[in-house]
Structures are given as C-alpha cells and as structure tokens.
Design a protein around this motif. Structure first.
Motif, PDB file in Angstrom:
ATOM      1  N   VAL A 144       0.866  -1.187   0.000  1.00  0.00           N
ATOM      2  CA  VAL A 144       0.000   0.000   0.000  1.00  0.00           C
ATOM      3  C   VAL A 144       0.897   1.230   0.000  1.00  0.00           C
ATOM      4  O   VAL A 144       1.738   1.398   0.900  1.00  0.00           O
ATOM      5  CB  VAL A 144      -0.935   0.022   1.224  1.00  0.00           C
ATOM      6  CG1 VAL A 144      -1.947   1.148   1.089  1.00  0.00           C
ATOM      7  CG2 VAL A 144      -1.651  -1.318   1.373  1.00  0.00           C
ATOM      8  N   LEU A 145       0.737   2.090  -0.997  1.00  0.00           N
ATOM      9  CA  LEU A 145       1.593   3.263  -1.164  1.00  0.00           C
ATOM     10  C   LEU A 145       0.761   4.535  -1.268  1.00  0.00           C
ATOM     11  O   LEU A 145      -0.460   4.480  -1.388  1.00  0.00           O
ATOM     12  CB  LEU A 145       2.442   3.108  -2.438  1.00  0.00           C
ATOM     13  CG  LEU A 145       3.373   1.891  -2.510  1.00  0.00           C
ATOM     14  CD1 LEU A 145       4.011   1.813  -3.893  1.00  0.00           C
ATOM     15  CD2 LEU A 145       4.427   1.952  -1.429  1.00  0.00           C
ATOM     16  N   GLY A 146       1.462   5.672  -1.244  1.00  0.00           N
ATOM     17  CA  GLY A 146       0.791   6.949  -1.475  1.00  0.00           C
ATOM     18  C   GLY A 146       0.261   7.578  -0.209  1.00  0.00           C
ATOM     19  O   GLY A 146       0.889   7.524   0.859  1.00  0.00           O
ATOM     20  N   ALA A 147      -0.920   8.164  -0.313  1.00  0.00           N
ATOM     21  CA  ALA A 147      -1.480   8.991   0.759  1.00  0.00           C
ATOM     22  C   ALA A 147      -2.207   8.158   1.816  1.00  0.00           C
ATOM     23  O   ALA A 147      -3.415   8.252   2.005  1.00  0.00           O
ATOM     24  CB  ALA A 147      -2.418  10.038   0.161  1.00  0.00           C
ATOM     25  N   VAL A 148      -1.434   7.298   2.493  1.00  0.00           N
ATOM     26  CA  VAL A 148      -1.929   6.552   3.655  1.00  0.00           C
ATOM     27  C   VAL A 148      -0.975   6.843   4.805  1.00  0.00           C
ATOM     28  O   VAL A 148       0.139   7.330   4.610  1.00  0.00           O
ATOM     29  CB  VAL A 148      -2.017   5.034   3.387  1.00  0.00           C
ATOM     30  CG1 VAL A 148      -3.101   4.714   2.382  1.00  0.00           C
ATOM     31  CG2 VAL A 148      -0.675   4.487   2.907  1.00  0.00           C
ATOM     32  N   ASN A 149      -1.413   6.556   6.016  1.00  0.00           N
ATOM     33  CA  ASN A 149      -0.604   6.924   7.185  1.00  0.00           C
ATOM     34  C   ASN A 149       0.616   6.033   7.388  1.00  0.00           C
ATOM     35  O   ASN A 149       1.597   6.460   7.998  1.00  0.00           O
ATOM     36  CB  ASN A 149      -1.478   6.908   8.443  1.00  0.00           C
ATOM     37  CG  ASN A 149      -2.467   8.057   8.450  1.00  0.00           C
ATOM     38  OD1 ASN A 149      -2.096   9.203   8.188  1.00  0.00           O
ATOM     39  ND2 ASN A 149      -3.729   7.767   8.712  1.00  0.00           N
ATOM     40  N   LYS A 150       0.576   4.802   6.894  1.00  0.00           N
ATOM     41  CA  LYS A 150       1.701   3.900   7.088  1.00  0.00           C
ATOM     42  C   LYS A 150       1.914   3.064   5.832  1.00  0.00           C
ATOM     43  O   LYS A 150       1.571   1.880   5.778  1.00  0.00           O
ATOM     44  CB  LYS A 150       1.450   3.005   8.304  1.00  0.00           C
ATOM     45  CG  LYS A 150       2.704   2.342   8.847  1.00  0.00           C
ATOM     46  CD  LYS A 150       2.391   1.602  10.140  1.00  0.00           C
ATOM     47  CE  LYS A 150       3.640   0.910  10.674  1.00  0.00           C
ATOM     48  NZ  LYS A 150       3.338   0.150  11.924  1.00  0.00           N
ATOM     49  N   PRO A 151       2.503   3.663   4.782  1.00  0.00           N
ATOM     50  CA  PRO A 151       2.704   2.915   3.541  1.00  0.00           C
ATOM     51  C   PRO A 151       3.799   1.863   3.686  1.00  0.00           C
ATOM     52  O   PRO A 151       4.912   2.173   4.125  1.00  0.00           O
ATOM     53  CB  PRO A 151       3.105   4.010   2.540  1.00  0.00           C
ATOM     54  CG  PRO A 151       3.672   5.109   3.372  1.00  0.00           C
ATOM     55  CD  PRO A 151       2.947   5.055   4.687  1.00  0.00           C
ATOM     56  N   GLN A 152       3.509   0.637   3.340  1.00  0.00           N
ATOM     57  CA  GLN A 152       4.488  -0.449   3.326  1.00  0.00           C
ATOM     58  C   GLN A 152       3.812  -1.709   2.784  1.00  0.00           C
ATOM     59  O   GLN A 152       2.663  -1.670   2.364  1.00  0.00           O
ATOM     60  CB  GLN A 152       5.074  -0.696   4.719  1.00  0.00           C
ATOM     61  CG  GLN A 152       4.074  -1.199   5.751  1.00  0.00           C
ATOM     62  CD  GLN A 152       4.733  -1.421   7.110  1.00  0.00           C
ATOM     63  OE1 GLN A 152       5.408  -0.554   7.643  1.00  0.00           O
ATOM     64  NE2 GLN A 152       4.538  -2.597   7.680  1.00  0.00           N
ATOM     65  N   THR A 153       4.521  -2.830   2.824  1.00  0.00           N
ATOM     66  CA  THR A 153       3.973  -4.105   2.364  1.00  0.00           C
ATOM     67  C   THR A 153       3.394  -4.860   3.561  1.00  0.00           C
ATOM     68  O   THR A 153       4.021  -4.949   4.610  1.00  0.00           O
ATOM     69  CB  THR A 153       5.060  -4.954   1.685  1.00  0.00           C
ATOM     70  OG1 THR A 153       5.553  -4.232   0.540  1.00  0.00           O
ATOM     71  CG2 THR A 153       4.491  -6.291   1.223  1.00  0.00           C
ATOM     72  N   TYR A 154       2.179  -5.389   3.365  1.00  0.00           N
ATOM     73  CA  TYR A 154       1.473  -6.087   4.442  1.00  0.00           C
ATOM     74  C   TYR A 154       1.134  -7.506   4.012  1.00  0.00           C
ATOM     75  O   TYR A 154       0.973  -7.792   2.827  1.00  0.00           O
ATOM     76  CB  TYR A 154       0.186  -5.341   4.812  1.00  0.00           C
ATOM     77  CG  TYR A 154       0.447  -3.990   5.425  1.00  0.00           C
ATOM     78  CD1 TYR A 154       0.699  -3.871   6.791  1.00  0.00           C
ATOM     79  CD2 TYR A 154       0.457  -2.842   4.640  1.00  0.00           C
ATOM     80  CE1 TYR A 154       0.947  -2.624   7.358  1.00  0.00           C
ATOM     81  CE2 TYR A 154       0.712  -1.601   5.188  1.00  0.00           C
ATOM     82  CZ  TYR A 154       0.958  -1.502   6.559  1.00  0.00           C
ATOM     83  OH  TYR A 154       1.222  -0.276   7.118  1.00  0.00           O
ATOM     84  N   GLU A 155       1.020  -8.362   5.011  1.00  0.00           N
ATOM     85  CA  GLU A 155       0.608  -9.745   4.769  1.00  0.00           C
ATOM     86  C   GLU A 155      -0.872  -9.854   5.125  1.00  0.00           C
ATOM     87  O   GLU A 155      -1.259  -9.688   6.278  1.00  0.00           O
ATOM     88  CB  GLU A 155       1.445 -10.690   5.632  1.00  0.00           C
ATOM     89  CG  GLU A 155       1.282 -12.147   5.278  1.00  0.00           C
ATOM     90  CD  GLU A 155       2.266 -13.033   6.028  1.00  0.00           C
ATOM     91  OE1 GLU A 155       1.901 -13.507   7.128  1.00  0.00           O
ATOM     92  OE2 GLU A 155       3.387 -13.231   5.524  1.00  0.00           O
ATOM     93  N   LEU A 156      -1.694 -10.150   4.109  1.00  0.00           N
ATOM     94  CA  LEU A 156      -3.137 -10.222   4.305  1.00  0.00           C
ATOM     95  C   LEU A 156      -3.614 -11.659   4.140  1.00  0.00           C
ATOM     96  O   LEU A 156      -3.162 -12.365   3.224  1.00  0.00           O
ATOM     97  CB  LEU A 156      -3.876  -9.330   3.292  1.00  0.00           C
ATOM     98  CG  LEU A 156      -3.456  -7.860   3.193  1.00  0.00           C
ATOM     99  CD1 LEU A 156      -4.375  -7.137   2.224  1.00  0.00           C
ATOM    100  CD2 LEU A 156      -3.466  -7.184   4.544  1.00  0.00           C
ATOM    101  N   PRO A 157      -4.517 -12.106   4.971  1.00  0.00           N
ATOM    102  CA  PRO A 157      -5.085 -13.444   4.771  1.00  0.00           C
ATOM    103  C   PRO A 157      -5.863 -13.494   3.467  1.00  0.00           C
ATOM    104  O   PRO A 157      -6.501 -12.517   3.071  1.00  0.00           O
ATOM    105  CB  PRO A 157      -6.009 -13.624   5.984  1.00  0.00           C
ATOM    106  CG  PRO A 157      -6.285 -12.237   6.472  1.00  0.00           C
ATOM    107  CD  PRO A 157      -5.082 -11.422   6.146  1.00  0.00           C
ATOM    108  N   VAL A 158      -5.795 -14.622   2.809  1.00  0.00           N
ATOM    109  CA  VAL A 158      -6.443 -14.754   1.501  1.00  0.00           C
ATOM    110  C   VAL A 158      -7.932 -14.440   1.584  1.00  0.00           C
ATOM    111  O   VAL A 158      -8.497 -13.777   0.712  1.00  0.00           O
ATOM    112  CB  VAL A 158      -6.224 -16.167   0.928  1.00  0.00           C
ATOM    113  CG1 VAL A 158      -7.084 -16.390  -0.308  1.00  0.00           C
ATOM    114  CG2 VAL A 158      -4.757 -16.363   0.574  1.00  0.00           C
ATOM    115  N   GLY A 159      -8.578 -14.883   2.638  1.00  0.00           N
ATOM    116  CA  GLY A 159     -10.022 -14.671   2.766  1.00  0.00           C
ATOM    117  C   GLY A 159     -10.416 -13.237   3.033  1.00  0.00           C
ATOM    118  O   GLY A 159     -11.592 -12.890   2.964  1.00  0.00           O
ATOM    119  N   ALA A 160      -9.426 -12.392   3.360  1.00  0.00           N
ATOM    120  CA  ALA A 160      -9.737 -10.981   3.639  1.00  0.00           C
ATOM    121  C   ALA A 160      -8.776 -10.067   2.897  1.00  0.00           C
ATOM    122  O   ALA A 160      -8.399  -9.008   3.383  1.00  0.00           O
ATOM    123  CB  ALA A 160      -9.674 -10.715   5.139  1.00  0.00           C
TER     124      ALA A 160
END
Length: 356
Positions: A144-160
């Motif tokens: 997640v990049l750009g105009a967010v408060n904490k831009p970086q790469t995240y690990e998301l569960p497949v179902g969500a």
C-alpha cells in the motif's frame, strides 16, 4: 471644471455601452447544476465497509494453501496415511497415487467428495474415506503506497485480501489523500482469476461469475456503486496506490488589492468572498460586479456573473469556486467615476500643496 464634468459624463456613457455589449452567460443565482463547482471530498469520510470485497468462505481452497489429506480405506492395520500437500498455482492438489485434482475455489467438504470420486474413477481405491484439514492458509503480500498513514507491504489473509483490509492495515488515509485508488496486480492476474471463477462455476453452478479483472486500473472510491465487487479483491503481489490531492488554484484580478493566484484549501471548499478576501479585499469599496470565467470539461468557457452585495447576504451569489476559475472584480461606471474623482482630488490637493 466643466471639462471634468464632461469627461465623467462621457465615461459613464462609455461604460454603459460596454455593459450592454457584453452579457454574462449565466447568473450565479440560476447556474445550472452541471456547471456548479464540485464539492471538495475528504477521503477520511469514505465508508470503509464499502471497500470490502466479496465474502469468501473460510474453508474455500486457494492456490498456495497447505492442507492435510487423509485417505482411509478401511483395511489399514495402523493409522490411515496422511500427507501435507500445498495447492499448486494451477489450482490442483497432487495426491499420492491419485495424481493432480483441480480443487481451487472449492470448499473443503466438496473437495473431499471430488478426491474420493477421482480416486475411484482412476482405479486407485474402491471406497475411500477422504478428509481434508486446513494446515496453513496462504497469505498475500500486498503493498500500500501513497497517501496513507503507514505505507508499506502487508501480509493479508487470503479470505480478507481486499481494499478495506489493505487500507486499514496502512492505518487509513492521510490528510493529503484523494479519493482515487490505483490498483496494479501481477501480470496475468486477470486471466488466473477468470480461470478460477470458471472452476467455481463448474462446482457451484448457481454462483455468479464476476466480470473480468484487469491487471491495472483505477477507481474513484466515492463512486463504488460503479465498481464491480471483484475489483476490490487483492492478490499476492498487488499494489495499491492512493493518490494525493493536487494543489488547486483560482485567479483573482480586477478591483482587488492584490491580483494573485490563490491556493484553494485541500480539505474544504473556497467560495467567492473567500477568494476576494485572500486577494487582500476590494481596492474600491463600492465594487460589486464580479465575473467568474469557468472552463467546462471540453475546455470551452462560460461566464458567471455575481454580485458582491448579494454574496454578503448569503445564498447562491457566494458561489463555490472550481479549480482554475478566473475571478474578476469588474470596473463599473460607478467605481470608475469614484476612482476618477479620487484621482482629481489627489491631483488637485498635490498641486495646491508645494512639494507634494
């Protein structure tokens, strides 16, 4: 003195003629809605729940999931054999002796039935009891990049793995955020998702097939009713870019103390009186007539006429401005005459007092 009066009379007639020859296209009070300036939207007012993708069953298999497969035949003298197998990228589960069986998109109980059927059809077992247990769900790496408060790469569960989860993990929109999100999936994602949808359609005929998902696209988060829900889903390697609000300006000229390009607020609207105030206010207190030149989307221009006196009373005259509007506080016979009188008074006073 007579020449001054004659000059002022001629000026009034001249301005009257000019006023007759140039008529504004629209009055502020009767401006059509399609020409009105859009409201400034704060991204933090976006309904986050609307960014959620379609609900995925917790036991639905996806490529990368690891499952424990147990096949009991009833003739075992010891514990039935079991294997930990990962669902391949092509959606298949390669079971020992049985071989690959396409299970992606299926729920565990349905995959069990399919494995049992295939093992009998392929002549491996006679009447097996197949069970599947989820060992490890695959996680998607989403950036997640750009105009967010904490831009970086995240690990998301497949179902969500959807836009709502990604932006929530990034701690929401920053103050600079626009309402436009750009989504980029790894090349070929659209084709893989389409194939997975077709697989599910075979297993679950009543399930609707979502529209194709492009590998790259952008969406306005304030117009999600126009966006298919499948476009909110993210996959491993997806990149979400939340754009920043661009700087917006209006130009103010004419009878103001400082003709200038005025920066509009990022988180709110600018109205006519706000712009005049930021230009230092009126240079002539009796100035009243304003023309706003506004561009249409097709680059043609319209002229909107407004009254400062009416604007001060509130209502439509104090209209909301659009980026790149040109606000001109117009000279009128009255303001021109008053300015000329002031000039003559200053000139006369300066002549009468030596050294001035």
């Amino acid at each position: 003195m007579k020449s001054v009066a004659l000059f002022l009379s001629s000026s009034i007639v001249l301005f009257s003629l000019q006023g007759c020859s140039s008529t504004a296209n629209y009055q502020a009070a009767s401006l059509p809605q399609q020409l009105a300036a859009p409201r400034t939207v704060n991204a933090n007012k976006i309904n986050m729940t609307a960014l959620a993708g379609s609900i995925q069953p917790a036991d639905r298999l996806t490529p990368g999931d690891a499952v424990i497969v147990t096949i009991a035949t009833g003739i075992e003298t010891e514990k039935a054999p079991e294997w930990t197998i990962r669902v391949a990228e092509d959606g298949s589960l390669n079971v020992p002796l049985v071989g690959p069986v396409s299970v992606a998109g299926m729920r565990l109980t349905d995959a069990e039935k399919l494995l049992a059927f295939e093992s009998v059809r392929r002549g491996v077992y006679v009447s097996p009891n197949v069970t599947l247990r989820m060992e490890q769900r695959r996680a998607n790496q989403v950036t997640v990049l750009g105009a967010v408060n904490k831009p970086q790469t995240y690990e998301l569960p497949v179902g969500a793995s959807d836009l709502m989860t990604a932006i929530s993990m990034a701690e929401g929109f920053s103050e600079n955020a626009n309402t436009v999100a750009q989504i980029r999936h790894p090349p070929g994602t659209g084709a893989r998702l389409a194939a997975l949808a077709q697989t599910r359609q075979v297993s679950y005929p009543g399930e609707a097939v979502p529209p194709p998902v492009p590998d790259q696209f952008e969406m306005d988060l304030m117009r999600l009713n126009e966006v298919p829900q499948s476009h909110l889903q993210l996959v491993d390697g997806s990149v979400v870019m939340i754009s920043e609000k661009p700087e917006r300006f209006v130009n103010v000229t004419g009878l103001v103390r400082q003709s200038d390009m005025i920066l509009m607020p990022k988180d709110g609207d600018m109205r006519l009186l706000d712009a005049i105030s930021q230009a230092g206010g009126l240079s002539e207190s009796l100035a009243n007539k304003v023309k706003i030149i506004r561009k249409r989307p097709d680059d043609s221009e319209v002229v909107i006429e407004a009254s400062i006196r009416d604007a001060k009373k509130g209502g439509a005259a104090n209209l909301r401005l659009a980026p790149n509007d040109l606000v001109s506080v117009e000279e009128t016979p009255l303001t021109y005459t008053l300015g000329t009188i002031k000039t003559f008074i200053r000139f006369g006073f300066s002549s009468a007092v030596p050294g001035i």
